[in-house]
Design an enzyme around this catalytic site. Structure first.
Site, PDB file in Angstrom:
ATOM      1  N   ARG A  23       0.810  -1.219   0.000  1.00 32.07           N
ATOM      2  CA  ARG A  23       0.000   0.000   0.000  1.00 32.07           C
ATOM      3  C   ARG A  23       0.838   1.261   0.000  1.00 32.07           C
ATOM      4  O   ARG A  23       0.375   2.335  -0.347  1.00 32.07           O
ATOM      5  CB  ARG A  23      -0.899   0.031   1.241  1.00 32.07           C
ATOM      6  N   GLU A  28       6.783   7.655  11.582  1.00 32.99           N
ATOM      7  CA  GLU A  28       6.645   8.744  12.534  1.00 32.99           C
ATOM      8  C   GLU A  28       7.669   9.787  12.121  1.00 32.99           C
ATOM      9  O   GLU A  28       8.867   9.558  12.243  1.00 32.99           O
ATOM     10  CB  GLU A  28       6.912   8.271  13.957  1.00 32.99           C
ATOM     11  N   GLN A  46       6.584  27.133  14.504  1.00 37.58           N
ATOM     12  CA  GLN A  46       6.062  27.453  13.172  1.00 37.58           C
ATOM     13  C   GLN A  46       6.529  26.388  12.201  1.00 37.58           C
ATOM     14  O   GLN A  46       7.653  25.896  12.293  1.00 37.58           O
ATOM     15  CB  GLN A  46       6.587  28.823  12.746  1.00 37.58           C
ATOM     16  N   ASN A  48       7.030  25.676   8.030  1.00 41.21           N
ATOM     17  CA  ASN A  48       7.154  26.354   6.738  1.00 41.21           C
ATOM     18  C   ASN A  48       7.251  25.304   5.638  1.00 41.21           C
ATOM     19  O   ASN A  48       7.773  24.211   5.867  1.00 41.21           O
ATOM     20  CB  ASN A  48       8.417  27.228   6.698  1.00 41.21           C
ATOM     21  N   ARG A  59      18.183  27.989  -2.288  1.00 38.31           N
ATOM     22  CA  ARG A  59      17.566  28.870  -1.299  1.00 38.31           C
ATOM     23  C   ARG A  59      18.531  28.930  -0.123  1.00 38.31           C
ATOM     24  O   ARG A  59      18.757  27.946   0.557  1.00 38.31           O
ATOM     25  CB  ARG A  59      16.201  28.334  -0.865  1.00 38.31           C
ATOM     26  N   HIS A  62      20.580  31.130   4.712  1.00 34.28           N
ATOM     27  CA  HIS A  62      19.786  32.037   5.534  1.00 34.28           C
ATOM     28  C   HIS A  62      19.923  31.723   7.016  1.00 34.28           C
ATOM     29  O   HIS A  62      20.146  30.585   7.398  1.00 34.28           O
ATOM     30  CB  HIS A  62      18.306  31.936   5.163  1.00 34.28           C
ATOM     31  N   LYS A  72      16.152  24.870  12.842  1.00 34.92           N
ATOM     32  CA  LYS A  72      15.271  24.340  11.797  1.00 34.92           C
ATOM     33  C   LYS A  72      15.407  22.825  11.712  1.00 34.92           C
ATOM     34  O   LYS A  72      16.508  22.299  11.738  1.00 34.92           O
ATOM     35  CB  LYS A  72      15.646  24.917  10.424  1.00 34.92           C
ATOM     36  N   HIS A 119      21.544  28.254   6.922  1.00 34.81           N
ATOM     37  CA  HIS A 119      20.959  27.084   6.271  1.00 34.81           C
ATOM     38  C   HIS A 119      20.629  27.394   4.819  1.00 34.81           C
ATOM     39  O   HIS A 119      20.193  28.492   4.496  1.00 34.81           O
ATOM     40  CB  HIS A 119      19.676  26.671   7.002  1.00 34.81           C
ATOM     41  N   TYR A 132       9.819  22.519   6.789  1.00 38.77           N
ATOM     42  CA  TYR A 132      10.675  22.630   7.966  1.00 38.77           C
ATOM     43  C   TYR A 132       9.965  23.283   9.130  1.00 38.77           C
ATOM     44  O   TYR A 132       9.132  24.161   8.970  1.00 38.77           O
ATOM     45  CB  TYR A 132      12.009  23.314   7.658  1.00 38.77           C
ATOM     46  N   ASP A 143      16.092  38.889   9.733  1.00 39.11           N
ATOM     47  CA  ASP A 143      16.433  38.027   8.611  1.00 39.11           C
ATOM     48  C   ASP A 143      17.818  38.393   8.080  1.00 39.11           C
ATOM     49  O   ASP A 143      18.133  39.573   7.907  1.00 39.11           O
ATOM     50  CB  ASP A 143      15.378  38.212   7.517  1.00 39.11           C
ATOM     51  N   LYS A 169      17.162  38.395  -3.469  1.00 42.57           N
ATOM     52  CA  LYS A 169      17.787  38.508  -2.143  1.00 42.57           C
ATOM     53  C   LYS A 169      19.072  37.679  -2.069  1.00 42.57           C
ATOM     54  O   LYS A 169      20.090  38.136  -1.556  1.00 42.57           O
ATOM     55  CB  LYS A 169      16.776  38.050  -1.087  1.00 42.57           C
ATOM     56  N   ASP A 170      19.023  36.450  -2.579  1.00 38.52           N
ATOM     57  CA  ASP A 170      20.184  35.565  -2.467  1.00 38.52           C
ATOM     58  C   ASP A 170      21.306  35.928  -3.434  1.00 38.52           C
ATOM     59  O   ASP A 170      22.446  35.524  -3.233  1.00 38.52           O
ATOM     60  CB  ASP A 170      19.765  34.109  -2.643  1.00 38.52           C
TER      61      ASP A 170
END
Length: 180
Positions: A23, A28, A46, A48, A59, A62, A72, A119, A132, A143, A169-170
């Site tokens: 299946r 977990e 939080q 994301n 990405r 950061h 994270k 990261h 994350y 930031d 930005k990067d």
């Protein structure tokens, strides 16, 4: 769940136990008590999620500055990424050093990136989704980032850097030396 540490203190690679049959599978993905006892005593506040349409999207790198620095816990939901954590802790013996691992949706691995690390990741497949958990909410005011291609860090990204896809930005993140 199994885990392993790296030569740089802090980050950890977590491998969940997947139970599969015809299946599909069950696993977990996160257990708060296990994480606090085994990896680090933190609370996640939080979640994301990002989608990167193209292979070769980077990405990062950061991080958030104190007092809202973030830890994270990163996992790939679809596709695969090369995930990186760079030590930016002032005074650390491993300042500027990095660890990198491939995370895949198929295996469900997760990378713990504690506070004090920048990261970033690059996508290895199109339509890659990354999820994350973070220990502090996003704060535009705190930031920050470091150039993904800073030779002082020397991340060995497994893609053709002449074709990398970056946010505006990067494209203009500062070099590591700005953090000293």
């Amino acid at each position: 769940m199994q885990f392993e540490r790296f030569s740089i203190a802090g980050p950890a690679l977590i491998r969940p136990k997947m139970i599969g049959d015809s299946r599909g599978y069950f696993m977990e993905a996160f257990k708060a008590d296990w994480f606090r006892e085994t990896i680090e005593d933190v609370t996640f506040v939080q979640d994301n999620q990002s989608l990167s349409a193209e292979t070769g999207t980077i990405r990062g790198l950061h991080y958030q500055k104190a007092p809202v620095a973030q830890g994270k816990l990163v996992r790939c939901l679809k596709g695969s990424i090369f995930d990186v954590a760079v030590d930016i802790r002032p005074g650390s013996e491993t300042f500027g050093q990095w660890v990198g691992v491939t995370l895949t949706a198929a295996a469900g691995e997760q990378l713990w990136v504690p506070e004090g690390f920048a990261h970033g990741f690059c996508t290895l497949e199109p339509q890659t989704e990354v999820f994350y958990k973070v220990t502090n909410p996003y704060s535009r005011e705190h930031d920050a980032g470091v150039a993904f291609d800073d030779p002082a860090i020397g991340v060995a990204w497994p893609i053709d850097l002449s074709k990398v896809i970056l946010s505006d930005k990067d494209k203009v993140q500062p070099k590591l030396e700005s953090l000293r």
